[in-house]
Design an enzyme around this catalytic site. Structure first.
Site, PDB file in Angstrom:
ATOM      1  N   LYS A 219       0.837  -1.216   0.000  1.00  0.00           N
ATOM      2  CA  LYS A 219       0.000   0.000   0.000  1.00  0.00           C
ATOM      3  C   LYS A 219       0.865   1.257   0.000  1.00  0.00           C
ATOM      4  CE  LYS A 219      -4.306  -2.003   1.445  1.00  0.00           C
ATOM      5  NZ  LYS A 219      -5.239  -2.311   2.527  1.00  0.00           N
ATOM      6  N   ARG A 249      -3.419 -10.216   4.983  1.00  0.00           N
ATOM      7  CA  ARG A 249      -3.846 -10.213   3.579  1.00  0.00           C
ATOM      8  C   ARG A 249      -2.680  -9.675   2.757  1.00  0.00           C
ATOM      9  NH1 ARG A 249      -5.994  -6.725  -0.082  1.00  0.00           N
ATOM     10  NH2 ARG A 249      -7.534  -7.551  -1.526  1.00  0.00           N
TER      11      ARG A 249
HETATM   12  C1  8Y7 Z   1      -7.903  -4.589   2.280  1.00  0.00           C
HETATM   13  C2  8Y7 Z   1      -8.957  -5.391   1.838  1.00  0.00           C
HETATM   14  C3  8Y7 Z   1      -8.146  -4.245   0.168  1.00  0.00           C
HETATM   15  C4  8Y7 Z   1      -7.570  -4.626   3.671  1.00  0.00           C
HETATM   16  C5  8Y7 Z   1      -9.335  -6.262   3.943  1.00  0.00           C
HETATM   17  C6  8Y7 Z   1      -5.378  -3.134  -1.681  1.00  0.00           C
HETATM   18  C7  8Y7 Z   1     -10.102  -5.777  -0.345  1.00  0.00           C
HETATM   19  C8  8Y7 Z   1      -6.685  -2.535  -1.492  1.00  0.00           C
HETATM   20  N1  8Y7 Z   1      -7.400  -3.884   1.217  1.00  0.00           N
HETATM   21  N2  8Y7 Z   1      -9.667  -6.228   2.646  1.00  0.00           N
HETATM   22  N3  8Y7 Z   1      -9.108  -5.172   0.510  1.00  0.00           N
HETATM   23  N4  8Y7 Z   1      -8.311  -5.490   4.454  1.00  0.00           N
HETATM   24  N5  8Y7 Z   1      -9.998  -7.058   4.787  1.00  0.00           N
HETATM   25  O1  8Y7 Z   1      -4.450  -2.319  -1.954  1.00  0.00           O
HETATM   26  O2  8Y7 Z   1      -6.686  -3.936   4.182  1.00  0.00           O
HETATM   27  O3  8Y7 Z   1      -5.159  -4.337  -1.556  1.00  0.00           O
HETATM   28  S1  8Y7 Z   1      -8.028  -3.663  -1.475  1.00  0.00           S
END
Ligand code: 8Y7
Length: 274
Positions: A219, A249
């Site tokens: 990020k 994640r």
């Molecule tokens: C997160 C996410 C994204 C996160 C959860 C990216 C879908 C943005 N970020 N889901 N999703 N937590 N639970 O840069 O931080 O991956 S999308």
């Protein structure tokens, strides 16, 4: 398929591998998604040690445009169906739309990862009518406007109250606590310093009594600090686990698993066997 409940009982952090199925991630060279490439990447993430594959068809990155539910279904369902057929890994769907949740649940996903925390119409009911797990994430605003000067009187308190309220709402609908996971929403309507503060104070969120997921992988806050997406993301992952994160994640599954194994071996002064 290994149930998320039993995975959560294992004495180690779990890895959720990210599979973005947007045309810019797995293109067939044109505007269409290549199903084979997407499924191959999912298999690769599994081989690298992912416990869960998170499949998302709509980008929620700052400023990203939203898409219709039929478009989203066209992107994610073939991948879920195919992956389900060839692998028994736990599948998560990254969606906020009730119709997408419903179809994905019918197809056998075990987790709904909703950055809107089941606040979109029908989402709470669809999950209540099922037995899947759900990750409730904090986001201020929406992906279109969330990075326009996010201001909080008390960031930690506000995020914690939001998550507690969403948990209460789920329980009121009959979604039991064993099915819930919470997430501070790194990068979702926070300043870089806010993101750091949240991970540094993850302790406060343990009081809610649910497993905590963190997604800092690649990020912009990481990029701002060091310019190295991989090294920076690994440091954030380890620090989040030290502070209580149970699920990470991530994009870089292999490297995250390696870093975690060495770090955990050092902490426990034994060679970990997972
Ligand atoms: C997160 C996410 C994204 C996160 C959860 C990216 C879908 C943005 N970020 N889901 N999703 N937590 N639970 O840069 O931080 O991956 S999308």
């Amino acid at each position: 398929m290994k149930k998320i409940v039993s995975l959560l009982e294992e004495n180690r952090p779990l890895i959720m591998g990210i599979l973005n199925v947007t045309p810019d991630s797995f293109s067939d060279g044109g505007e269409f998604l290549s199903l084979a490439d997407a499924v191959e990447h999912a298999k690769y993430l599994e081989e690298c040690g992912a416990d869960i594959i998170d499949i998302g068809g709509e980008s929620t990155r700052p400023g990203a445009k939203s898409i219709s539910s039929s478009e989203e279904l066209q992107r994610v369902m073939p991948v879920i169906e195919r992956l389900k057929y060839i692998s028994d890994i736990s599948i998560s769907v990254d969606t906020s739309k009730a119709v997408v949740m419903k179809k994905a649940i019918e197809c056998g996903v075990t987790l709904i990862n909703d950055v809107y925390s089941l606040r979109k119409p029908g989402a709470l009911d669809v999950v209540a009518d099922s037995d899947v797990h759900v990750c409730l994430m904090h986001m201020k605003g929406n992906p279109q406007n969330m990075q326009n000067k996010p201001i909080y009187e008390d960031l930690l308190l506000e995020v914690r109250e939001f998550l507690s309220d969403r948990v209460a709402e789920c329980e009121k609908k009959g979604i039991s606590a064993e099915r819930l996971i919470i997430d501070i929403g790194f990068g979702f309507g926070k300043t870089p310093l806010g993101n750091l503060k949240l991970i540094n104070n993850l302790d406060l969120f343990k009081e809610i009594g649910l497993p905590i997921m963190v997604g800092a992988s690649r990020k912009s806050t990481i990029k701002k600090i060091c310019g190295d997406q991989l090294g920076g993301s690994l440091a954030a992952a380890l620090f989040a686990v030290k502070n209580g994160a149970k699920i990470l994640r991530v994009h870089d599954v292999k490297e995250t698993v390696a870093a975690l194994k060495v770090w955990e071996s050092l902490v426990e002064e034994r060679l970990v066997d997972w």
